[in-house]
Design a protein around this motif. Structure first.
Motif, PDB file in Angstrom:
ATOM      1  N   GLN A   1      31.863  -0.094  -6.561  1.00  0.00           N
ATOM      2  CA  GLN A   1      32.252  -0.610  -5.256  1.00  0.00           C
ATOM      3  C   GLN A   1      32.600  -2.101  -5.297  1.00  0.00           C
ATOM      4  O   GLN A   1      33.493  -2.553  -4.584  1.00  0.00           O
ATOM      5  CB  GLN A   1      31.112  -0.387  -4.248  1.00  0.00           C
ATOM      6  CG  GLN A   1      30.672   1.047  -4.091  1.00  0.00           C
ATOM      7  CD  GLN A   1      31.739   1.923  -3.471  1.00  0.00           C
ATOM      8  OE1 GLN A   1      32.373   1.535  -2.492  1.00  0.00           O
ATOM      9  NE2 GLN A   1      31.940   3.114  -4.021  1.00  0.00           N
ATOM     10  N   TRP A   2      31.870  -2.865  -6.126  1.00  0.00           N
ATOM     11  CA  TRP A   2      32.053  -4.318  -6.081  1.00  0.00           C
ATOM     12  C   TRP A   2      32.727  -4.907  -7.314  1.00  0.00           C
ATOM     13  O   TRP A   2      33.282  -6.000  -7.249  1.00  0.00           O
ATOM     14  CB  TRP A   2      30.702  -5.016  -5.888  1.00  0.00           C
ATOM     15  CG  TRP A   2      29.738  -4.895  -7.030  1.00  0.00           C
ATOM     16  CD1 TRP A   2      28.757  -3.963  -7.182  1.00  0.00           C
ATOM     17  CD2 TRP A   2      29.636  -5.748  -8.182  1.00  0.00           C
ATOM     18  NE1 TRP A   2      28.061  -4.165  -8.354  1.00  0.00           N
ATOM     19  CE2 TRP A   2      28.576  -5.269  -8.985  1.00  0.00           C
ATOM     20  CE3 TRP A   2      30.341  -6.882  -8.611  1.00  0.00           C
ATOM     21  CZ2 TRP A   2      28.214  -5.850 -10.188  1.00  0.00           C
ATOM     22  CZ3 TRP A   2      29.977  -7.480  -9.817  1.00  0.00           C
ATOM     23  CH2 TRP A   2      28.924  -6.967 -10.584  1.00  0.00           C
TER      24      TRP A   2
ATOM     25  N   LYS B   1      27.422 -11.584  -3.477  1.00  0.00           N
ATOM     26  CA  LYS B   1      27.855 -10.967  -2.221  1.00  0.00           C
ATOM     27  C   LYS B   1      27.489  -9.486  -2.189  1.00  0.00           C
ATOM     28  O   LYS B   1      27.034  -8.958  -1.160  1.00  0.00           O
ATOM     29  CB  LYS B   1      29.367 -11.148  -2.060  1.00  0.00           C
ATOM     30  CG  LYS B   1      29.914 -10.585  -0.760  1.00  0.00           C
ATOM     31  CD  LYS B   1      31.410 -10.850  -0.646  1.00  0.00           C
ATOM     32  CE  LYS B   1      31.970 -10.277   0.662  1.00  0.00           C
ATOM     33  NZ  LYS B   1      33.445 -10.532   0.771  1.00  0.00           N
ATOM     34  N   ALA B   2      27.657  -8.812  -3.334  1.00  0.00           N
ATOM     35  CA  ALA B   2      27.315  -7.392  -3.417  1.00  0.00           C
ATOM     36  C   ALA B   2      25.817  -7.176  -3.210  1.00  0.00           C
ATOM     37  O   ALA B   2      25.404  -6.185  -2.604  1.00  0.00           O
ATOM     38  CB  ALA B   2      27.754  -6.826  -4.768  1.00  0.00           C
TER      39      ALA B   2
ATOM     40  N   VAL C   1      23.805  -8.971  -1.351  1.00  0.00           N
ATOM     41  CA  VAL C   1      23.517  -9.127   0.076  1.00  0.00           C
ATOM     42  C   VAL C   1      23.819  -7.823   0.823  1.00  0.00           C
ATOM     43  O   VAL C   1      23.088  -7.420   1.733  1.00  0.00           O
ATOM     44  CB  VAL C   1      24.331 -10.298   0.667  1.00  0.00           C
ATOM     45  CG1 VAL C   1      24.193 -10.348   2.190  1.00  0.00           C
ATOM     46  CG2 VAL C   1      23.886 -11.620   0.053  1.00  0.00           C
ATOM     47  N   GLN C   2      24.875  -7.140   0.422  1.00  0.00           N
ATOM     48  CA  GLN C   2      25.313  -5.929   1.110  1.00  0.00           C
ATOM     49  C   GLN C   2      24.631  -4.658   0.603  1.00  0.00           C
ATOM     50  O   GLN C   2      24.751  -3.593   1.230  1.00  0.00           O
ATOM     51  CB  GLN C   2      26.838  -5.788   0.968  1.00  0.00           C
ATOM     52  CG  GLN C   2      27.607  -6.957   1.568  1.00  0.00           C
ATOM     53  CD  GLN C   2      29.090  -6.916   1.234  1.00  0.00           C
ATOM     54  OE1 GLN C   2      29.529  -6.195   0.341  1.00  0.00           O
ATOM     55  NE2 GLN C   2      29.876  -7.708   1.963  1.00  0.00           N
ATOM     56  N   TYR C   3      23.922  -4.759  -0.506  1.00  0.00           N
ATOM     57  CA  TYR C   3      23.372  -3.561  -1.160  1.00  0.00           C
ATOM     58  C   TYR C   3      22.357  -2.801  -0.310  1.00  0.00           C
ATOM     59  O   TYR C   3      22.432  -1.558  -0.239  1.00  0.00           O
ATOM     60  CB  TYR C   3      22.748  -3.947  -2.499  1.00  0.00           C
ATOM     61  CG  TYR C   3      22.184  -2.784  -3.279  1.00  0.00           C
ATOM     62  CD1 TYR C   3      23.030  -1.828  -3.846  1.00  0.00           C
ATOM     63  CD2 TYR C   3      20.814  -2.638  -3.478  1.00  0.00           C
ATOM     64  CE1 TYR C   3      22.522  -0.768  -4.582  1.00  0.00           C
ATOM     65  CE2 TYR C   3      20.299  -1.582  -4.214  1.00  0.00           C
ATOM     66  CZ  TYR C   3      21.160  -0.648  -4.763  1.00  0.00           C
ATOM     67  OH  TYR C   3      20.645   0.409  -5.488  1.00  0.00           O
TER      68      TYR C   3
ATOM     69  N   TYR D   1      27.128   1.949  -7.347  1.00  0.00           N
ATOM     70  CA  TYR D   1      27.456   0.793  -6.513  1.00  0.00           C
ATOM     71  C   TYR D   1      28.360  -0.181  -7.247  1.00  0.00           C
ATOM     72  O   TYR D   1      29.198  -0.845  -6.623  1.00  0.00           O
ATOM     73  CB  TYR D   1      26.170   0.096  -6.073  1.00  0.00           C
ATOM     74  CG  TYR D   1      26.380  -1.018  -5.062  1.00  0.00           C
ATOM     75  CD1 TYR D   1      27.029  -0.771  -3.859  1.00  0.00           C
ATOM     76  CD2 TYR D   1      25.925  -2.316  -5.311  1.00  0.00           C
ATOM     77  CE1 TYR D   1      27.225  -1.785  -2.920  1.00  0.00           C
ATOM     78  CE2 TYR D   1      26.117  -3.334  -4.388  1.00  0.00           C
ATOM     79  CZ  TYR D   1      26.761  -3.059  -3.191  1.00  0.00           C
ATOM     80  OH  TYR D   1      26.961  -4.061  -2.272  1.00  0.00           O
TER      81      TYR D   1
ATOM     82  N   ALA E   1      22.052  -2.217   2.835  1.00  0.00           N
ATOM     83  CA  ALA E   1      22.721  -1.370   3.833  1.00  0.00           C
ATOM     84  C   ALA E   1      23.456  -0.221   3.153  1.00  0.00           C
ATOM     85  O   ALA E   1      23.432   0.928   3.638  1.00  0.00           O
ATOM     86  CB  ALA E   1      23.687  -2.206   4.667  1.00  0.00           C
ATOM     87  N   TRP E   2      24.112  -0.495   2.034  1.00  0.00           N
ATOM     88  CA  TRP E   2      24.824   0.557   1.301  1.00  0.00           C
ATOM     89  C   TRP E   2      23.845   1.594   0.764  1.00  0.00           C
ATOM     90  O   TRP E   2      24.082   2.806   0.856  1.00  0.00           O
ATOM     91  CB  TRP E   2      25.619  -0.068   0.154  1.00  0.00           C
ATOM     92  CG  TRP E   2      26.396   0.929  -0.668  1.00  0.00           C
ATOM     93  CD1 TRP E   2      27.689   1.335  -0.459  1.00  0.00           C
ATOM     94  CD2 TRP E   2      25.934   1.630  -1.827  1.00  0.00           C
ATOM     95  NE1 TRP E   2      28.060   2.250  -1.420  1.00  0.00           N
ATOM     96  CE2 TRP E   2      27.000   2.447  -2.271  1.00  0.00           C
ATOM     97  CE3 TRP E   2      24.738   1.649  -2.537  1.00  0.00           C
ATOM     98  CZ2 TRP E   2      26.895   3.284  -3.379  1.00  0.00           C
ATOM     99  CZ3 TRP E   2      24.621   2.486  -3.651  1.00  0.00           C
ATOM    100  CH2 TRP E   2      25.694   3.284  -4.067  1.00  0.00           C
TER     101      TRP E   2
END
Length: 282
Positions: free
Chosen positions: A93-94, A216-217, A219-221, A90, A223-224
């Motif tokens: 990704q960020w 921010k990453a 918060v999105q983790y 991950y 779902a990823w």
């Protein structure tokens, strides 16, 4: 299995530099507690974005600044932040500054050796490190400690400058069921003479921006992670760790004196083609 122990307080003393020990040891409970104290000590300067920064000048006998930055995260649980900090897939990704990032081997149930290369602000040369990274979860707080080591199959590269991490890491403590405080600490020798603008830029802009991207990453983790091995978390479940084993005796501490210095002190700050400055983070 029982873990190799480091003498009480010897890896991360509260003041002064990390002692010159050639033997590589996995941090023990005392070392983790000492690191946590270092994360919490100091004179902090808070900005309007909810971040606080503490830049400590080099102490006698040590030429390296210690930088600490912390952020209060109101909408992500400590455990999720901890997962993001560990998840190398991950991170690619960020982390916009990563050149290469991967684990090499495991040396204990709670420790790996890994490689990380990152882009530096132009026109500086890019850097890389090989580190032993150890972790612990205790009393709700999640701690990660890293420091530079020599690995026989990862010598310095000609196209990168091998930096030395005297001490790096993260402390994540819950402030509620879905909130936490994240502290990042770095005492890294970039190997070379850097212009003053680099030190200022790292402490005032680059590291704070990195923590904001990390938030921010986080918060999105969830779902990823649903689409990328939801239950695969070897940092929590050691039996999932498929890295090859490596004996600590195969490693040595990486001392700055054994690496070549470069002089970049006269370089002026530059912008990339998009008009944005490249970053520094590790």
């Amino acid at each position: 299995p029982s873990l190799p122990a480091v003498p009480a307080g010897s890896l991360v003393p509260r003041r002064g530099r990390v002692p010159r020990m050639e033997r590589v040891l996995v941090p023990d409970a005392d070392a983790f507690r000492a690191f946590q104290r270092r994360c919490q000590d100091g004179s902090w300067q808070r900005d309007c974005g909810g971040l606080a920064v503490c830049l400590e000048p080099p102490l006698p006998g040590c030429a390296v600044h210690q930088l600490k930055c912390r952020i209060d995260i109101p909408d992500v649980a400590a455990g999720t932040v901890y997962d993001v900090l560990h998840d190398g897939e991950y991170r690619r990704q960020w982390d916009t500054n990563v050149i290469a990032c991967h684990d090499i081997a495991r040396v204990a149930a709670n420790a790996n050796v890994g490689y990380y290369a990152w882009r530096c602000p132009k026109p500086l040369k890019n850097r890389d490190v090989v580190t032993l990274r150890a972790w612990q979860v205790e009393d709700g707080c999640h701690t990660i400690i890293s420091f530079s080591v020599k690995h026989p199959k990862y010598p310095p590269r000609k196209d990168l400058v091998r930096a030395v991490a005297l001490l790096m890491g993260y402390l994540v403590c819950p402030t509620g069921p879905s909130s936490c405080r994240l502290t990042y600490l770095a005492q890294v020798d970039p190997k070379g003479s850097l212009p003053k603008w680099v030190v200022n830029k790292v402490s005032q802009y680059l590291v704070p921006q990195m923590l904001k991207r990390l938030h921010k990453a986080c918060v999105q983790y969830p779902a990823w992670k649903q689409q990328h091995g939801l239950t695969v978390k070897p940092w929590l479940y050691p039996e999932q760790n498929e890295l090859p084993e490596l004996a600590l005796s195969a490693l040595a501490l990486q001392h700055a004196a054994s690496l070549q210095d470069i002089d970049e002190s006269g370089l002026a700050e530059a912008k990339d083609e998009s008009g944005e400055h490249s970053g520094v983070e590790n």
